[in-house]
Design an enzyme around this catalytic site. Sequence first.
Site, PDB file in Angstrom:
ATOM      1  N   HIS A 368      58.322  23.866  28.829  1.00 57.08           N
ATOM      2  CA  HIS A 368      58.647  23.912  27.395  1.00 57.08           C
ATOM      3  C   HIS A 368      58.050  22.726  26.665  1.00 57.08           C
ATOM      4  CE1 HIS A 368      62.594  25.553  29.249  1.00 57.08           C
ATOM      5  NE2 HIS A 368      61.531  26.156  29.672  1.00 57.08           N
ATOM      6  N   CYS A 681      45.390  38.774  22.349  1.00 56.10           N
ATOM      7  CA  CYS A 681      46.192  37.583  22.083  1.00 56.10           C
ATOM      8  C   CYS A 681      46.267  36.619  23.278  1.00 56.10           C
ATOM      9  CB  CYS A 681      47.596  37.958  21.623  1.00 56.10           C
ATOM     10  SG  CYS A 681      48.484  38.949  22.824  1.00 56.10           S
TER      11      CYS A 681
HETATM   12  C1  PEP Z   1      48.788  37.304  27.944  1.00 55.18           C
HETATM   13  O1  PEP Z   1      49.219  37.632  29.050  1.00 55.18           O
HETATM   14  O2  PEP Z   1      47.576  37.293  27.662  1.00 55.18           O
HETATM   15  C2  PEP Z   1      49.704  36.888  26.881  1.00 55.18           C
HETATM   16  C3  PEP Z   1      49.290  36.684  25.650  1.00 55.18           C
HETATM   17  O3  PEP Z   1      51.001  36.700  27.209  1.00 55.18           O
HETATM   18  P1  PEP Z   1      51.566  35.439  27.972  1.00 55.18           P
HETATM   19  O4  PEP Z   1      50.471  34.422  28.068  1.00 55.18           O
HETATM   20  O5  PEP Z   1      52.727  34.973  27.194  1.00 55.18           O
HETATM   21  O6  PEP Z   1      51.902  36.031  29.300  1.00 55.18           O
END
Ligand code: PEP
Length: 754
Positions: A368, A681
């Site tokens: 965190h 993302c």
């Molecule tokens: C991903 O897996 O690309 C994503 C955006 O989610 P996280 O990084 O939170 O797993």
Amino acid sequence: MPSPALGPRVLLRKLREVMAEPEAAQKRLDKTVTLIAGNMVAEVCSIYVMRPGNILELYATEGLKREAVHKSKLKTGEGLVGLIGDQAIGLNLSDAQHHPAFKYLPETGEEIYHSFLGVPIMRGGAVLGVLVVQNRTLRHYTDEEEEALQTTAMVLAEVMASGDLKEMARETAIDVAQVRSHHLRVESLAEGIALGHVVLHEPRVRIQNMIAENLPFELKRLDDAVAQLRNQVDELLDGSDAARATDYSDVLETIRMFANDKGWLNRLKEAVETGLTAEAAVERVQNDNRARMQRMPDPYLRERMHDLDDLSNRLLRILTGAVATASRTDLPQNSIVVSRNMGPAELLDYDRTKIRGVILEEGGKTSHVAIVARALGIPAIGQADGIINLVDTGDEIIVDGSTGEIFVRPTAELQKSYAEKVRFYAKKQARFTALRDLPALTRDGQLIGLNINAGLTVDMPHLAESGADGVGLYRTELHFMMAQRFPRLDAQVRHYRSILEQAKGKPVTFRTLDIGADKTLPYLRQPREENPALGWRSIRMAMDRPALLRLQARAMLIAGAGQDLKIMFPMIADVQEFTQAKAAVMMEHGILKKRGYGLPRNLKIGVMIEIPSLIWQLDSLLPLVDFASIGSNDLVQFLFASDRGNPKLAGRYDPLSPAALGAMRQIVEKAKQHKKVVTLCGELGGRPLEAMGLVGVGLTSMSMVPSGVGPVKAMIRSLDQAKLWAFMEPLLRGPLHSLRGDLMEFAQRNGVEI
Ligand code: PEP
Ligand code: MG
């Protein structure tokens, strides 16, 4: 030699007298070595001091040739003295010249001395020098003599750190005495470069009085302090919070065990009996432990030694009344906070205008505190095992969050070159700010949507600062991870509402809880799993505990009343999971509607594509969704069966490979066919070269770390997308491991800003 119990006490008392004399530092050191030699019935006593460049220089001697003082120098690792300096170990040898590390220095005339006892002069785990006694005869020094020399070395360490040697360095016209430089390459937690001075999150306790005036009094002080310590630990352990968090109580239980450990307590008492005050005895035993800790290959045992170190610090604070944590506001400019670990709230407490970097001994990328550091734009480094023992408050230090490097007490040249890097970085940032209000338009007219990833309230100002179009991924689990207990409906509503308010009308895509693998909730019991990344996590948990998802959906719907609301589900592996999750949200929608709540004027429900199985279900999935977002972090990890958090695998497979880019292309094509918006993302989107590859395969929207928006926009504005695709298409069908080199060449040839 005098009786072992008396020897060091007499010596310490005399040492104190010598130190108090108003004489030049060199003279006092000369007297010191004579005193130690006399007390230990040694023919030689020498002090070597660690100098810049990791050189141990002879600073004073009784018995070796005087001309060698300030001339004899050994690199750490060279000769017996160098070995002690390098490994922070003591050496007790009856025939030193037959030791494989022995190095003969002709200028000292030491060939006639056979026995050798040397100990590191240490302070806070750092080696400041080496103290040696030698004798002509082949003899083995007793344990008591070794103890006595170690105690003496500790007192010397205090003298050295108190500035006497700096004064002396001026007298001898040598540059300021300085302890070793260190270079570590560990794990980057947050990008950026910072030069500054160490602030220990838990400041080291400064001991004023090292030498005991009254032994029974010191032994009593020690006893009382240990009793107080045991009470503290018991209280902590019985506290209700700790009892609930099983991991933490394990640690406390170990600490309690140490607090009652007879061996440790005996060693503390013995150290007092050599003539030290109670606090000096604690530090003395702590130094030994630290030296042992550094040599320990087993990480589990090292961890336990850390616990013991924590306990010693507590005891020191009880004895000296020192404060437990650094001042949050009264910080020097350019502070680099160094800590074993830290909660996110603790980092937020520091004066943001003065803190330039964070270094943690623990802490992974997804911790965190790392997330908060990234949100605040503070360069941060984690997994810097042993860093606390290498630094002291005020030390100069460089943090390079782009490479995961730390430079402790860097040379002047290194500081200069890093200062230049910082200036360059700032110039680049200024250039990106200038792009803020310009569109992310390619040279051939393709508009690319640029959004930011967020997960905390502190992320939200970046939306306006970066000029991004919206929040493409809001990781709701971070709010849950930082809470002490499961956030209730009203707390969730408040949080989502405040995020939407701060977005000021720009779209926000909320992702439902993505818990599991490396993201855990302290208050939620989760079963131990062999493969947590492939385990009961994320939407899988939500399917089995529907109340959890429904509560979250209700909160989002209430918060989004009268506005546009976008919700997406993580870790969907098949179409059914999406329909079920959507049904849960729609059920809440129905209930709220029936109860007369205000509802979002426009609700869009999307899917994250981060499990490869979805690539073969796009024709049935896409008609059901309002939008899709590629989670490339997970998608790439699962495509290559390669753990995204394992440093041994980092760089083995490239997201710019034909396989990964081919998969993205396929998704983009299908989305076009089904007339659905697809975005990405994962972290990839925030790196200009990677983002160029993604635009190449036809992606027209991305969400990224806020600091990526400027550089990626600069790249896009200098790129011809059609030309790039024509270049990439044949390569994607080829056998390359990666297109990285070719893409870089393309960028250079075509003036694309990377
Ligand atoms: C991903 O897996 O690309 C994503 C955006 O989610 P996280 O990084 O939170 O797993
Ligand atoms: Mg993911």
